[in-house]
Design an enzyme around this catalytic site. Structure first.
Site, PDB file in Angstrom:
ATOM      1  N   GLU A  79       0.803  -1.224   0.000  1.00 38.02           N
ATOM      2  CA  GLU A  79       0.000   0.000   0.000  1.00 38.02           C
ATOM      3  C   GLU A  79       0.842   1.283   0.000  1.00 38.02           C
ATOM      4  O   GLU A  79       0.350   2.346   0.374  1.00 38.02           O
ATOM      5  CB  GLU A  79      -0.982   0.016   1.172  1.00 38.02           C
ATOM      6  CG  GLU A  79      -2.073  -1.038   1.107  1.00 38.02           C
ATOM      7  CD  GLU A  79      -3.030  -0.896  -0.083  1.00 38.02           C
ATOM      8  OE1 GLU A  79      -2.876   0.046  -0.880  1.00 38.02           O
ATOM      9  OE2 GLU A  79      -3.912  -1.759  -0.195  1.00 38.02           O
ATOM     10  N   HIS A  99      -7.583  -3.542   8.743  1.00 37.36           N
ATOM     11  CA  HIS A  99      -8.700  -4.320   8.191  1.00 37.36           C
ATOM     12  C   HIS A  99      -9.677  -4.702   9.293  1.00 37.36           C
ATOM     13  O   HIS A  99     -10.093  -5.844   9.382  1.00 37.36           O
ATOM     14  CB  HIS A  99      -8.180  -5.605   7.540  1.00 37.36           C
ATOM     15  CG  HIS A  99      -7.374  -5.397   6.309  1.00 37.36           C
ATOM     16  ND1 HIS A  99      -6.894  -6.432   5.543  1.00 37.36           N
ATOM     17  CD2 HIS A  99      -6.971  -4.261   5.693  1.00 37.36           C
ATOM     18  CE1 HIS A  99      -6.213  -5.954   4.513  1.00 37.36           C
ATOM     19  NE2 HIS A  99      -6.242  -4.638   4.586  1.00 37.36           N
TER      20      HIS A  99
HETATM   21 ZN    ZN Z   1      -5.247  -3.402   3.265  1.00 32.48          ZN
END
Ligand code: ZN
Length: 217
Positions: A79, A99
């Site tokens: 990311e 998450h």
């Molecule tokens: Zn993620």
């Protein structure tokens, strides 16, 4: 020039934040990622390394321009584009992406977490949900950047949440608090129609009251 001891303390702070994500149940396994900004570069958690096995040497360095120094011991989080996009478009000093369950669930049933509780003021107001795009993609970074505009947090549909702040502790606490807000939102939705939200004027009063008391809201 940053000395080696200070550099190590910054990397250790990233590790500690990763481990707090696990203990706070914001992530399972190696999901999620943490970064801090240090001048014109970021220090970010590596990809696919269990958080319990992190060492300062495994924390990755990436320039704000996306450049990666040679000889790094691990591959940076997938990311990186998301983190860089947020640093380029804000005064963020730390970014945490997780998450967590309630955040993912809430993102499946709404486009925005409304002002159901005054604590949402810390994110600048109602928290929007970014549309889905594949993890690690430039499209995802762009969609989150749009959703987070004027805020310090966003939900990511079918994925998770992201929060930025002026320091790592605040970004982590923000994730925990947003997860809690999402949980409250889901409980309220399950119980019946939501009939009470706070308007902008009320949130402004909250911000003023928090400032007077020295709270971070
Ligand atoms: Zn993620």
């Amino acid at each position: 020039m940053i000395n080696a001891e200070y550099e190590r303390s910054l990397r250790t702070a990233v590790i500690n934040a990763c481990q707090r994500m696990v203990s706070s149940k914001l992530v399972y396994g190696t999901a999620g990622n943490v970064s801090i900004r240090v001048g014109d570069r970021i220090l970010i958690s590596p990809s696919s390394v269990p958080y319990s096995e992190l060492t300062p040497e495994l924390i990755c360095e990436v320039g704000l321009d996306g450049s990666v120094p040679a000889g790094q011991r691990a591959k940076a989080s997938s990311e990186v584009p998301l983190h860089l996009e947020l640093y380029r478009n804000s005064d963020a000093a730390a970014v945490v992406h997780a998450h967590s369950a309630a955040a993912v669930a809430a993102g499946l049933v709404t486009d925005e977490i409304p002002a159901i509780h005054y604590m949402i003021r810390q994110f600048g107001g109602p928290v929007r949900v970014a549309d889905y795009a594949t993890f690690g993609s430039a499209d995802l970074a762009s969609l989150v950047s749009q959703a987070i505009h004027g805020r310090t947090a966003a939900l990511m549909r079918s994925h998770g949440l992201v929060v930025y702040a002026a320091d790592l502790g605040a970004a982590l606490a923000g994730c925990e608090q947003l997860e809690w807000l999402c949980d409250v939102y889901l409980r309220a939705r399950a119980a019946g129609p939501i009939i009470a939200t706070l308007d902008t004027d009320e949130l402004t009063v909250v911000a003023d009251a928090a400032t007077q008391r020295g709270y971070r809201l």
